[in-house]
Design a protein around this motif. Structure first.
Motif, mmCIF file in Angstrom:
data_model
loop_
_atom_site.group_PDB
_atom_site.id
_atom_site.type_symbol
_atom_site.label_atom_id
_atom_site.label_comp_id
_atom_site.label_asym_id
_atom_site.label_seq_id
_atom_site.Cartn_x
_atom_site.Cartn_y
_atom_site.Cartn_z
ATOM 1 N N ALA A 131 112.377 135.836 17.964
ATOM 2 C CA ALA A 131 111.946 134.539 18.495
ATOM 3 C C ALA A 131 112.516 133.354 17.725
ATOM 4 N N HIS A 132 113.031 133.602 16.519
ATOM 5 C CA HIS A 132 113.501 132.508 15.678
ATOM 6 C C HIS A 132 115.012 132.545 15.442
ATOM 7 N N ARG A 133 115.729 133.360 16.180
ATOM 8 C CA ARG A 133 117.177 133.466 15.994
ATOM 9 C C ARG A 133 117.920 132.321 16.690
ATOM 10 N N LYS A 134 119.172 132.136 16.285
ATOM 11 C CA LYS A 134 120.059 131.104 16.828
ATOM 12 C C LYS A 134 119.509 129.696 16.581
ATOM 13 N N ARG A 135 118.842 129.545 15.446
ATOM 14 C CA ARG A 135 118.290 128.235 15.088
ATOM 15 C C ARG A 135 118.696 127.836 13.674
ATOM 16 N N GLY A 136 119.670 128.537 13.109
ATOM 17 C CA GLY A 136 120.149 128.178 11.786
ATOM 18 C C GLY A 136 119.339 128.717 10.626
ATOM 19 N N VAL A 137 118.433 129.683 10.897
ATOM 20 C CA VAL A 137 117.603 130.232 9.821
ATOM 21 C C VAL A 137 118.471 130.955 8.795
ATOM 22 N N GLY A 138 119.428 131.756 9.261
ATOM 23 C CA GLY A 138 120.300 132.477 8.334
ATOM 24 C C GLY A 138 121.117 131.533 7.477
ATOM 25 N N LYS A 139 121.602 130.464 8.062
ATOM 26 C CA LYS A 139 122.374 129.466 7.317
ATOM 27 C C LYS A 139 121.531 128.851 6.202
ATOM 28 N N ALA A 140 120.316 128.459 6.532
ATOM 29 C CA ALA A 140 119.436 127.861 5.536
ATOM 30 C C ALA A 140 119.125 128.836 4.411
ATOM 31 N N LEU A 141 118.895 130.101 4.765
ATOM 32 C CA LEU A 141 118.583 131.104 3.754
ATOM 33 C C LEU A 141 119.779 131.385 2.851
ATOM 34 N N THR A 142 120.978 131.445 3.419
ATOM 35 C CA THR A 142 122.172 131.714 2.609
ATOM 36 C C THR A 142 122.390 130.607 1.584
ATOM 37 N N GLU A 143 122.273 129.376 2.015
ATOM 38 C CA GLU A 143 122.470 128.250 1.104
ATOM 39 C C GLU A 143 121.392 128.227 0.023
ATOM 40 N N ALA A 144 120.158 128.520 0.412
ATOM 41 C CA ALA A 144 119.076 128.551 -0.567
ATOM 42 C C ALA A 144 119.227 129.708 -1.542
ATOM 43 N N ALA A 145 119.789 130.838 -1.071
ATOM 44 C CA ALA A 145 120.002 131.990 -1.946
ATOM 45 C C ALA A 145 120.957 131.637 -3.081
ATOM 46 N N VAL A 146 121.994 130.876 -2.777
ATOM 47 C CA VAL A 146 122.928 130.446 -3.820
ATOM 48 C C VAL A 146 122.206 129.596 -4.855
ATOM 49 N N GLU A 147 121.405 128.662 -4.384
ATOM 50 C CA GLU A 147 120.661 127.776 -5.285
ATOM 51 C C GLU A 147 119.700 128.576 -6.167
ATOM 52 N N PHE A 148 119.022 129.555 -5.553
ATOM 53 C CA PHE A 148 118.059 130.376 -6.290
ATOM 54 C C PHE A 148 118.753 131.220 -7.348
ATOM 55 N N ALA A 149 119.883 131.836 -6.975
ATOM 56 C CA ALA A 149 120.629 132.659 -7.926
ATOM 57 C C ALA A 149 121.130 131.813 -9.090
ATOM 58 N N ARG A 150 121.653 130.629 -8.793
ATOM 59 C CA ARG A 150 122.150 129.747 -9.857
ATOM 60 C C ARG A 150 121.018 129.365 -10.814
ATOM 61 N N ALA A 151 119.864 129.030 -10.269
ATOM 62 C CA ALA A 151 118.729 128.618 -11.099
ATOM 63 C C ALA A 151 118.236 129.737 -12.001
ATOM 64 N N ASN A 152 118.537 130.987 -11.619
ATOM 65 C CA ASN A 152 118.078 132.126 -12.401
ATOM 66 C C ASN A 152 119.193 132.784 -13.206
ATOM 67 N N GLY A 153 120.287 132.048 -13.431
ATOM 68 C CA GLY A 153 121.296 132.487 -14.377
ATOM 69 C C GLY A 153 122.465 133.247 -13.821
ATOM 70 N N ALA A 154 122.585 133.345 -12.501
ATOM 71 C CA ALA A 154 123.728 134.063 -11.928
ATOM 72 C C ALA A 154 125.018 133.284 -12.189
ATOM 73 N N ARG A 155 126.098 134.018 -12.412
ATOM 74 C CA ARG A 155 127.410 133.375 -12.529
ATOM 75 C C ARG A 155 128.283 133.684 -11.318
ATOM 76 N N LEU A 156 127.835 134.634 -10.497
ATOM 77 C CA LEU A 156 128.563 135.002 -9.292
ATOM 78 C C LEU A 156 127.557 135.558 -8.289
ATOM 79 N N VAL A 157 127.743 135.193 -7.021
ATOM 80 C CA VAL A 157 126.894 135.724 -5.949
ATOM 81 C C VAL A 157 127.799 136.453 -4.962
ATOM 82 N N GLU A 158 127.359 137.623 -4.528
ATOM 83 C CA GLU A 158 128.171 138.472 -3.663
ATOM 84 C C GLU A 158 127.384 138.840 -2.410
ATOM 85 N N GLY A 159 128.088 138.911 -1.273
ATOM 86 C CA GLY A 159 127.480 139.342 -0.024
ATOM 87 C C GLY A 159 128.371 140.356 0.674
ATOM 88 N N TYR A 160 127.816 141.063 1.654
ATOM 89 C CA TYR A 160 128.489 142.185 2.310
ATOM 90 C C TYR A 160 128.453 141.961 3.820
#
Length: 207
Positions: A131-160
């Motif tokens: 019910a919530h697809r095609k509304r940019g939810v994945g885009k928002a989560l991907t961008e937030a994931a980078v921010e979260f990883a950076r805040a917790n000390g990541a130096r590289l983020v990888e996806g598959y």
């Protein structure tokens, strides 16, 4: 709150928070009671194949609940539209994903093969109810994931990522990895192409 990002297709902003800070009932609402998410609970990469069938759905759910008690190491984020939970993204140190060590597709293709490196984080899974697809939810989560990883000390983020353009039709069930376009939109670069429809995406945070 991790981020508040305007969705290109939806005028109201989406709010993304660490799932550890959200009621577990909201996590349950996103994963639902039917379909692959309800039979995985984002544990596929964390349990050796020989042990998978012995855990059961309830055991998988309780494993995720326990993991959310350690927010500094992930394992995920929740997106909200207002007060309604609309999506999940798994983001955590890649070393937590033990099954990656057994995956020729991933471990055999990444240019950073030290799977124990705590500075490398992985975005491994997305769950967005139909019910919530095609509304940019994945885009928002991907961008937030980078921010979260950076805040917790990541130096590289990888996806598959899955590349839906590689074939005439990609099953919707395969898209839980995220798409190439989602990762590119968040600043990731393709670093390997194990097969036609799968790409290893990376974003270096220490550059």
């Amino acid at each position: 709150m991790i981020s508040e990002l305007s969705d290109d297709l939806e005028p109201a902003p989406l709010r993304v928070v660490p799932a550890a800070d959200a009621p577990f009932a909201d996590v349950e609402a996103v994963f639902g009671t039917k379909g692959d998410p309800a039979h995985c609970w984002c544990q596929w990469y964390k349990i050796p194949g020989k042990d998978w069938r012995s855990v059961g759905d309830e055991g998988l759910r309780e494993r995720l609940r326990t993991q959310l008690d350690s927010p500094e190491s992930g394992p995920g984020l929740l997106a909200y539209d207002g007060d309604v939970p609309v999506g999940w993204c798994a983001v955590e140190p890649r070393a937590n994903l033990v099954r990656l060590q057994q995956s020729r597709l991933i471990a055999g293709s990444t240019p950073d093969p030290d799977l124990a490196d705590p500075g490398i984080w992985a975005v491994s899974c997305f769950v967005v109810p139909r019910a919530h697809r095609k509304r940019g939810v994945g885009k928002a989560l991907t961008e937030a994931a980078v921010e979260f990883a950076r805040a917790n000390g990541a130096r590289l983020v990888e996806g598959y990522a899955i590349d839906p353009t590689a074939h005439a039709k990609i099953p919707a069930a395969d898209l839980f990895h995220g798409t190439v376009s989602m990762f590119v939109g968040a600043g990731f670069t393709e670093v390997a192409r194990p097969n036609a429809d799968r790409a290893i995406m990376q974003l270096r945070l220490d550059a």
